[in-house]
Write an enzyme that holds these catalytic residues in place. Structure first.
Site, PDB file in Angstrom:
ATOM      1  CB  ILE A 102       1.861  -1.464   9.515  1.00 44.76           C
ATOM      2  CG1 ILE A 102       2.140  -1.524  11.018  1.00 44.76           C
ATOM      3  CG2 ILE A 102       2.334  -0.166   8.901  1.00 44.76           C
ATOM      4  CD1 ILE A 102       3.628  -1.500  11.385  1.00 44.76           C
ATOM      5  CB  CYS A 103      -1.034   1.197  12.073  1.00 49.80           C
ATOM      6  SG  CYS A 103      -1.700   2.268  13.357  1.00 49.80           S
ATOM      7  CB  ALA A 104      -5.252   2.909  10.532  1.00 46.35           C
ATOM      8  CE1 TYR A 123      -2.839   1.573  17.859  1.00 50.68           C
ATOM      9  CE2 TYR A 123      -5.163   2.193  17.765  1.00 50.68           C
ATOM     10  CZ  TYR A 123      -3.924   2.250  18.390  1.00 50.68           C
ATOM     11  OH  TYR A 123      -3.766   2.976  19.540  1.00 50.68           O
ATOM     12  CB  SER A 149       2.291  -5.205  11.115  1.00 56.01           C
ATOM     13  OG  SER A 149       3.020  -5.251  12.317  1.00 56.01           O
TER      14      SER A 149
END
Length: 185
Positions: A102-104, A123, A149
């Site tokens: 998720i994210c980075a 992200y 995500s």
């Protein structure tokens, strides 16, 4: 009981990691936090200290149904620099386990080649690093064994998708309802 390892490194995004742990445990999925540091105590990106359940050395070579890499900076960099963790990600992926990021953290999967030709998200500022993937702006993207995500704001969707994949849509909806969360769609 299904088992999921959630890896923590100094500078991890607390909400991304702990939302997954919380919702999976509500679903009776064994959610185990794993420190890649030499200590079980890990400080997140916002300075929140979390004591992990295990050290990486205690899980090396063990099987899990899924591995989760939370984002956050510099947590993502520390995860990527942890060679034993990268070996575990590749090994469990080859063994058929799900890999979540998720994210980075999807940038780590991209660097390992796990996103080549796959649909994925991250992200927004990491989109360019996923150049070999078919980039999506969806909150959560599943392509085969890979679950990605976008970030902190999608952490509940991410956790619920993990529950759905491991234990079914009905349980994911039950958990969403129990925390008064409306699933989009």
């Amino acid at each position: 009981m299904k088992k999921v390892y959630i890896f923590l490194a100094e500078g991890f995004e607390e909400i991304e990691a702990l939302t997954v742990v919380d919702l999976l445990r509500r679903a009776q999925i064994e959610a185990v936090t794993v420190s890649i540091q030499e200590s079980k105590m890990v400080k997140g990106a916002r300075g929140i200290k979390v004591e992990a359940d295990l050290l990486l050395s205690e899980v090396k070579g063990t099987m899990a149904d899924m591995l989760v890499l939370p984002g956050g900076m510099p947590g993502t960099i520390h995860l990527k620099e942890c060679e034993p963790l990268m070996e575990m990600v590749l090994g469990l992926h080859c063994a058929g386990a799900y890999i979540g990021a998720i994210c980075a953290a999807p940038s780590i999967l991209a660097e390992l080649g796990l996103l080549d030709g796959k649909k994925a998200t991250s992200y927004p500022s990491f989109e360019e690093q996923l150049s070999m993937a078919f980039y999506s702006y969806d909150s959560v993207v599943v392509d085969g064994q890979i679950v990605t995500s976008r970030g902190l704001g999608t952490a509940i969707d991410f956790a619920l998708k993990i529950i759905e994949l491991l234990e079914g849509e009905a349980l994911a909806k039950e958990i969403a309802d129990s925390v008064v969360y409306k699933i989009e769609g």
